[in-house]
Design a protein around this motif. Structure first.
Motif, short mmCIF file in Angstrom:
data_model
loop_
_atom_site.label_atom_id
_atom_site.label_comp_id
_atom_site.label_asym_id
_atom_site.label_seq_id
_atom_site.Cartn_x
_atom_site.Cartn_y
_atom_site.Cartn_z
N LEU A 1 14.79 16.13 -47.16
CA LEU A 1 13.84 16.06 -47.87
C LEU A 1 13.34 14.75 -48.28
O LEU A 1 11.89 14.58 -48.44
CB LEU A 1 13.77 17.58 -48.92
CG LEU A 1 13.84 18.81 -48.35
CD1 LEU A 1 14.17 19.81 -49.36
CD2 LEU A 1 12.60 19.30 -47.55
N GLN B 1 11.90 12.45 -45.86
CA GLN B 1 10.60 12.76 -45.57
C GLN B 1 9.48 12.39 -46.53
O GLN B 1 8.50 11.92 -46.14
CB GLN B 1 10.47 14.09 -45.13
CG GLN B 1 11.42 14.68 -43.93
CD GLN B 1 11.29 16.15 -43.67
OE1 GLN B 1 10.88 17.13 -44.61
NE2 GLN B 1 11.67 16.82 -42.43
N ILE B 2 9.97 12.68 -47.70
CA ILE B 2 8.83 12.39 -48.80
C ILE B 2 8.52 10.72 -48.80
O ILE B 2 7.48 10.26 -49.00
CB ILE B 2 9.53 12.60 -50.23
CG1 ILE B 2 9.27 14.14 -50.12
CG2 ILE B 2 8.50 12.18 -51.46
CD1 ILE B 2 10.13 14.57 -51.56
N LYS C 1 2.28 13.27 -46.30
CA LYS C 1 2.08 14.50 -45.97
C LYS C 1 3.32 15.58 -46.21
O LYS C 1 3.04 16.81 -46.32
CB LYS C 1 1.68 14.57 -44.58
CG LYS C 1 3.04 14.35 -43.66
CD LYS C 1 2.49 14.39 -42.19
CE LYS C 1 3.53 13.95 -41.14
NZ LYS C 1 3.42 14.03 -39.84
N HIS C 2 4.34 14.86 -46.75
CA HIS C 2 5.58 15.70 -47.17
C HIS C 2 5.81 15.79 -48.51
O HIS C 2 6.95 16.19 -48.90
CB HIS C 2 6.85 14.92 -46.42
CG HIS C 2 6.87 15.04 -45.14
ND1 HIS C 2 6.97 16.25 -44.11
CD2 HIS C 2 6.75 13.92 -44.00
CE1 HIS C 2 6.90 15.97 -42.80
NE2 HIS C 2 6.82 14.53 -42.64
N TYR C 3 4.87 15.54 -49.21
CA TYR C 3 4.66 15.44 -50.98
C TYR C 3 5.37 17.19 -51.28
O TYR C 3 5.67 17.15 -52.33
CB TYR C 3 3.64 14.95 -51.50
CG TYR C 3 3.42 13.70 -51.61
CD1 TYR C 3 4.42 12.58 -51.32
CD2 TYR C 3 2.14 12.99 -52.01
CE1 TYR C 3 4.17 11.41 -51.40
CE2 TYR C 3 2.06 11.63 -52.26
CZ TYR C 3 3.22 10.73 -52.03
OH TYR C 3 2.91 9.49 -52.17
N ASN C 4 4.99 17.90 -50.34
CA ASN C 4 5.21 19.49 -51.03
C ASN C 4 6.81 19.39 -50.81
O ASN C 4 7.19 20.42 -51.38
CB ASN C 4 4.68 20.46 -49.80
CG ASN C 4 3.24 20.56 -50.24
OD1 ASN C 4 2.89 20.51 -51.16
ND2 ASN C 4 2.22 20.95 -49.10
N ASN C 5 7.32 18.76 -50.44
CA ASN C 5 9.10 18.59 -50.46
C ASN C 5 9.40 18.48 -51.78
O ASN C 5 10.37 18.93 -52.21
CB ASN C 5 9.60 17.60 -49.48
CG ASN C 5 9.42 17.95 -48.14
OD1 ASN C 5 8.97 18.80 -47.55
ND2 ASN C 5 9.95 16.95 -47.24
#
Length: 551
Positions: A45, A48-49, A54-58
């Motif tokens: 996670l 990916q950030i 687009k991976h800020y939701n992680n």
């Protein structure tokens, strides 16, 4: 049959042990596998950030894994560390700073990141308040790293972070943590004493925090943090160690007077708060060496010291040194100083554990040759009178102190050598005695008529039961050939030490056999001799016979 049954039972037991062992191993392997899977997920996670927005939701996923709301006492520290790295990168990249040219979508992303960052900060503060010592220290380290990142990469947030942002929340969590001894020690040693900008802002926070009434335990924590900072910068001090790089360009942070002003305000807030008696005494002990040097205006300590001095007892004794410093160095006007000092000379003083400290100070206070002779004579006479009922270690210190005063104030030596030339008056004194002109009940030391009296008490001490006391009392009756005695050689005597000194010299004969009884009784337990005394029980030992019935 028995053998077969026995074999069957043995077989079942071995099988049961084997199955249990296998089960424990399987559970351990399963636990390790789960931990490895969790760490892999956290790492994935985080990577990916850092790779794509687009991976800020992680970030929200990691915050849900931290879940401090339910597991504040047992937080998932690997997740907390991972989030610290994530937000440190975002701050350094400027992702939490809103640009004036940003579109609405960009502003929404920044606002969302700030909300998650606030959520993470609250989680760290909660861990410091509610978790165990190890987790508290980890949360403190992560929080201080975020403080440094914010101040370094977001210059506009400098004032906010220190005064009302993360650092303020961290400071309050450190102070208020119920079981926070390890946390407070870590904060003091690794940050406050190590970094001068942290120390500067800690002083400011203490000043504001202690401006309202606090509990005794909270004040004890504040005193511990302040007293640990005992390295007072001199005027030539150069500030070099900072948590953040931008602090080196801050003129207030690099000013010695500004640093001392913040420390002064912090100490004043604590001194004027709800202090307990033991805390007041502790502060008075460190006043001269650890508190007053921080003050750019030492006269601000006057109220605290005079209030402490007026309390009486041991508190007054401890306030003496600080108050005298203000009188001598800052010209503090305290006209009743010697009157109050004289009132402290009571029977309890010579039995107090602060006796040595008081005699050191008293030696300093009465050292001036400009003091009136009536004042000095009163102190000599008062201590001589108290010495009659004082313990031997106190008398051993008082006699040399009196000797030094006689040497420094020669006009007081009339108290030792009062020759009577009128034969008729002398014979009258020998027959009837005389009243001592000294008034022990007079509170003003300049009006006791002590200078008209004599130190007959010292002559009495020359026949004291303790040979050391009797020997040292003789110096008043001998020639004053010695310039002065070093008081430090006598102040640390104890009764135990004097006893050990006597017991440790078994082979050395007594220079003078101590007198146990003035009249040695011939009878103690018997009533023989009552008829010879006319039936009146006045023979030696009669007190023992009157107290108990030995028949």
């Amino acid at each position: 049959m028995p053998a077969a049954t026995h074999a069957a039972v043995s077989s079942k037991k071995r099988k049961s042990v084997k199955d249990g062992s296998s089960s424990s191993k399987r559970r351990a392997v399963a636990t390790d596998s789960n931990e490895d899977a969790t760490m892999s997920k956290i790492t994935e996670l985080e990577i990916q950030i850092s790779e794509s927005r687009k991976h800020y939701n992680n970030i929200a996923t990691l915050l849900s894994m931290l879940d401090v709301g339910k597991n504040a006492q047992n937080p998932n520290l690997p997740v907390a560390v991972s989030l610290c790295r994530v937000f440190s990168r975002l701050i350094a990249a400027g992702s939490l700073t809103e640009s004036s040219r940003a579109d609405d979508n960009e502003k929404l992303i920044v606002a969302w990141l700030k909300e998650r960052f606030q959520e993470y900060q609250k989680a760290l503060v909660t861990i410091m308040r509610e978790s165990d010592a190890s987790a508290q220290v980890t949360a403190l380290t992560l929080s201080m790293r975020l403080v440094g990142e914010q101040v370094t990469h977001i210059p506009s947030a400098d004032s906010y972070v220190w005064s009302s942002g993360l650092f303020k929340n961290v400071f309050e969590a450190v102070i208020e943590a119920p079981e926070g001894q390890a946390l407070q020690t870590e904060f003091t040693e690794k940050f406050v004493k190590a970094y001068e900008d942290v120390r500067f802002h800690t002083f400011t926070r203490i000043s504001e925090y202690a401006s309202t009434k606090r509990t005794t335990q909270t004040l004890e924590t504040l005193i511990t943090i302040l007293s640990a900072n005992d390295s007072i910068p001199d005027p030539s001090h150069t500030f070099e160690t900072f948590l953040t790089k931008t602090s080196s360009s801050n003129k207030k942070l690099t000013s010695v007077s500004s640093h001392k002003k913040r420390a002064q305000d912090a100490w004043l807030s604590v001194l004027s708060n709800n202090l307990s008696q033991s805390q007041r005494k502790s502060l008075l002990r460190m006043m001269v060496h650890h508190i007053e040097p921080w003050f750019t205006r030492p006269e601000l300590l006057m109220d605290f010291l005079t209030d402490s001095y007026d309390l009486g007892g041991a508190t007054s004794l401890l306030a003496l040194s600080g108050l005298f410093y203000l009188i001598r160095e800052k010209n503090l006007d305290y006209p009743q100083f010697y009157t109050k000092l004289y009132s402290l000379l009571d029977a309890d003083l010579l039995h107090s554990k602060h006796r040595s400290r008081f005699l050191r100070l008293l030696n300093t206070f009465l050292n001036s040759s400009h003091l009136p002779v009536s004042l000095v004579a009163s102190f000599i006479k008062r201590l001589a009178r108290l010495a009659l009922n004082a313990p031997p270690p106190a008398i051993v210190a008082i006699i040399p102190w009196m000797y030094n005063l006689f040497k420094n104030h020669p006009t007081t030596t009339f108290m030792m050598h009062r020759a009577i030339h009128d034969a008729e008056f002398k014979s009258e004194l020998d027959a009837e005695g005389m009243d001592d002109s000294f008034d022990p009940d007079e509170p003003d030391p300049t009006r006791t008529d002590a200078v008209e009296s004599s130190v007959w008490e010292v002559v009495t001490l020359q026949t004291h039961y303790h040979p050391n006391v009797a020997a040292i009392a003789q110096i008043i009756s001998e020639q004053f050939t010695k310039q002065a005695y070093n008081m430090e050689d006598f102040l640390d005597y104890t009764y135990q030490g004097m006893l050990q000194g006597e017991l440790g010299t078994e082979d050395r004969p007594f220079r003078r056999v101590p007198v146990v009884e003035y009249h040695i009784p011939k009878r103690i337990f018997t009533d023989r001799g009552l008829e010879e005394d006319g039936g009146i029980d006045t023979a030696p030992g009669s007190l023992m016979r009157n107290l108990w019935d030995f028949t």
